[in-house]
Design a protein around this motif. Structure first.
Motif, PDB file in Angstrom:
ATOM      1  N   ASN A  47     -12.585 -33.394  47.099  1.00  0.00           N
ATOM      2  CA  ASN A  47     -11.826 -34.458  47.756  1.00  0.00           C
ATOM      3  C   ASN A  47     -10.575 -34.836  46.979  1.00  0.00           C
ATOM      4  N   GLU A  48     -10.680 -34.885  45.660  1.00  0.00           N
ATOM      5  CA  GLU A  48      -9.527 -35.255  44.844  1.00  0.00           C
ATOM      6  C   GLU A  48      -8.484 -34.152  44.791  1.00  0.00           C
ATOM      7  N   GLU A  49      -8.921 -32.903  44.679  1.00  0.00           N
ATOM      8  CA  GLU A  49      -7.966 -31.801  44.596  1.00  0.00           C
ATOM      9  C   GLU A  49      -7.306 -31.506  45.947  1.00  0.00           C
ATOM     10  N   GLN A  50      -8.037 -31.743  47.038  1.00  0.00           N
ATOM     11  CA  GLN A  50      -7.499 -31.467  48.371  1.00  0.00           C
ATOM     12  C   GLN A  50      -6.707 -32.645  48.934  1.00  0.00           C
ATOM     13  N   PHE A  51      -6.650 -33.748  48.191  1.00  0.00           N
ATOM     14  CA  PHE A  51      -5.958 -34.952  48.662  1.00  0.00           C
ATOM     15  C   PHE A  51      -6.478 -35.373  50.036  1.00  0.00           C
ATOM     16  N   VAL A  52      -7.796 -35.434  50.126  1.00  0.00           N
ATOM     17  CA  VAL A  52      -8.429 -35.848  51.379  1.00  0.00           C
ATOM     18  C   VAL A  52      -7.947 -37.243  51.756  1.00  0.00           C
ATOM     19  N   THR A  53      -7.720 -37.468  53.038  1.00  0.00           N
ATOM     20  CA  THR A  53      -7.267 -38.775  53.515  1.00  0.00           C
ATOM     21  C   THR A  53      -8.401 -39.510  54.215  1.00  0.00           C
ATOM     22  N   VAL A  54      -8.321 -40.823  54.181  1.00  0.00           N
ATOM     23  CA  VAL A  54      -9.356 -41.647  54.806  1.00  0.00           C
ATOM     24  C   VAL A  54      -8.716 -42.915  55.355  1.00  0.00           C
ATOM     25  N   ILE A  65      -7.040 -39.730  48.689  1.00  0.00           N
ATOM     26  CA  ILE A  65      -7.988 -39.671  47.575  1.00  0.00           C
ATOM     27  C   ILE A  65      -7.463 -38.649  46.571  1.00  0.00           C
ATOM     28  N   SER A  66      -7.218 -39.083  45.335  1.00  0.00           N
ATOM     29  CA  SER A  66      -6.771 -38.152  44.298  1.00  0.00           C
ATOM     30  C   SER A  66      -7.170 -38.700  42.938  1.00  0.00           C
ATOM     31  N   SER A  67      -7.125 -37.847  41.936  1.00  0.00           N
ATOM     32  CA  SER A  67      -7.452 -38.303  40.577  1.00  0.00           C
ATOM     33  C   SER A  67      -6.419 -39.313  40.092  1.00  0.00           C
ATOM     34  N   HIS A  68      -5.205 -39.267  40.644  1.00  0.00           N
ATOM     35  CA  HIS A  68      -4.144 -40.176  40.219  1.00  0.00           C
ATOM     36  C   HIS A  68      -4.323 -41.580  40.789  1.00  0.00           C
ATOM     37  N   SER A  69      -5.096 -41.702  41.863  1.00  0.00           N
ATOM     38  CA  SER A  69      -5.338 -43.019  42.446  1.00  0.00           C
ATOM     39  C   SER A  69      -6.748 -43.528  42.139  1.00  0.00           C
ATOM     40  N   SER A  70      -7.428 -42.852  41.233  1.00  0.00           N
ATOM     41  CA  SER A  70      -8.799 -43.237  40.900  1.00  0.00           C
ATOM     42  C   SER A  70      -8.831 -44.410  39.926  1.00  0.00           C
ATOM     43  N   LEU A  71      -9.733 -45.350  40.206  1.00  0.00           N
ATOM     44  CA  LEU A  71      -9.974 -46.482  39.305  1.00  0.00           C
ATOM     45  C   LEU A  71     -11.284 -46.313  38.546  1.00  0.00           C
ATOM     46  N   GLY A  72     -11.992 -45.215  38.808  1.00  0.00           N
ATOM     47  CA  GLY A  72     -13.297 -44.986  38.197  1.00  0.00           C
ATOM     48  C   GLY A  72     -14.409 -45.611  39.019  1.00  0.00           C
ATOM     49  N   ASP A  73     -15.639 -45.186  38.745  1.00  0.00           N
ATOM     50  CA  ASP A  73     -16.827 -45.712  39.436  1.00  0.00           C
ATOM     51  C   ASP A  73     -16.727 -45.588  40.957  1.00  0.00           C
ATOM     52  N   SER A 130       1.239 -40.117  52.217  1.00  0.00           N
ATOM     53  CA  SER A 130       1.877 -39.978  50.907  1.00  0.00           C
ATOM     54  C   SER A 130       1.439 -41.121  50.008  1.00  0.00           C
ATOM     55  N   GLY A 131       1.559 -40.888  48.711  1.00  0.00           N
ATOM     56  CA  GLY A 131       1.198 -41.919  47.746  1.00  0.00           C
ATOM     57  C   GLY A 131       1.989 -41.738  46.460  1.00  0.00           C
ATOM     58  N   VAL A 132       2.262 -42.835  45.784  1.00  0.00           N
ATOM     59  CA  VAL A 132       2.966 -42.804  44.500  1.00  0.00           C
ATOM     60  C   VAL A 132       2.192 -43.703  43.542  1.00  0.00           C
ATOM     61  N   TYR A 133       1.932 -43.185  42.318  1.00  0.00           N
ATOM     62  CA  TYR A 133       1.062 -43.900  41.393  1.00  0.00           C
ATOM     63  C   TYR A 133       1.610 -43.828  39.961  1.00  0.00           C
ATOM     64  N   PRO A 134       1.514 -44.906  39.194  1.00  0.00           N
ATOM     65  CA  PRO A 134       1.857 -44.839  37.767  1.00  0.00           C
ATOM     66  C   PRO A 134       0.742 -44.112  37.017  1.00  0.00           C
ATOM     67  N   ILE A 135       1.099 -43.215  36.092  1.00  0.00           N
ATOM     68  CA  ILE A 135       0.100 -42.451  35.350  1.00  0.00           C
ATOM     69  C   ILE A 135       0.471 -42.394  33.866  1.00  0.00           C
TER      70      ILE A 135
END
Length: 271
Positions: A47-54, A65-73, A130-135
């Motif tokens: 899901n994270e690698e494919q940038f699945v949408t929901v 859904i991506s590792s860059h937008s993950s908050l954990g848990d 699309s999404g933009v995230y601070p990393i």
């Protein structure tokens, strides 16, 4: 069947076909009902690698859904809707939406880039998000684009994925574009591409970032179009003759009267 093998099935699922893969796994592991439950890490990776949408509950907007937008848990966030949410990687459903506001030194750049990228995506992609995230401790930003096109009635599904990392300190933009198309009528044909992208953003603004991304993706799409044309006119055409060896089209209404060796093959028939 080992967990590693089952995980590889999940991670290799074509766009829009994860549900079908899960159904196949259940059929293959009918004697081990817990097999699917044990594949949580594989589902998360997919899901994270494919940038699945929901879609968030009560909203029609697709979030990524991506590792860059993950908050954990098991929680993720979306900048545009200023919200965070729980995500079930097996069912691909979102729940427990809460307020989440992006803060930090890159917050303004994140928001301006998202605005410009959203405009570009709406103009050029169907069924896209699309999404933009601070990393990296707020030192860089990640830009994610995904566009899905599913046509199971015609036996094909496809996905366009873009990921870029922008470094404000150097104005460097690096990333890649991945295209994944699966055609499965009377067989299986799959196109997988990975195009690296590197550019320098002269202005360092959200609009400047979007401009560089648009230029890079337009160039890659043109390359793909030329590649398909060359395949159609070259390799694919070479797989079979356009006409029989006689260089004449077969008259199908008379095919029953043809003598295979002489009339179609062009040689003399032997009796």
């Amino acid at each position: 069947m080992s967990k590693a093998i089952l995980s590889s099935f999940v991670e290799g699922a074509p766009p829009g076909e994860l549900t079908d893969v899960i159904a196949d796994i259940k059929a293959l592991t009918i004697s081990t009902p817990s097999a699917v439950k044990d594949l949580g890490p594989a589902f998360q990776k997919y899901n994270e690698e494919q940038f699945v949408t929901v879609k968030l509950p009560g909203s029609s907007q697709q979030v990524i859904i991506s590792s860059h937008s993950s908050l954990g848990d098991g929680r993720y966030y979306d900048v545009e809707s200023s919200s965070s949410f729980a995500f079930d990687h097996t069912t691909q459903k979102a729940s427990a939406v809460q307020s989440h506001v992006v803060e930090g030194s890159q917050a303004d750049l994140v928001k301006s880039t998202l605005k410009s990228i959203s405009t570009y995506v709406k103009e050029h992609f169907p069924n896209a998000a699309s999404g933009v995230y601070p990393i990296e401790d707020d030192s860089k930003i990640a830009i994610v684009i995904v566009s899905n096109k599913y046509s199971p009635n015609n036996f094909w599904n496809g996905r366009w994925r873009s990921l870029y990392i922008f470094d404000p300190s150097t104005s460097a933009l690096e990333g890649s574009v991945k295209v994944d198309v699966h055609y499965y009528e009377d067989g299986n044909v799959r196109l997988l591409t990975n195009k690296p992208v590197a550019a320098t953003v002269s202005s360092g603004t959200g609009a400047g970032i979007a401009k560089e991304i648009a230029a890079a993706e337009r160039k890659y799409q043109e390359e793909l179009n030329r590649g398909f044309t060359n395949l159609s006119e070259g390799a694919f055409k070479g797989l079979r003759r356009q006409l029989p060896v006689t260089r004449q089209k077969i008259e199908w209404d008379k095919v029953a009267s043809y003598r295979l060796g002489q009339d179609i093959g062009g040689g003399s028939s032997r009796r």
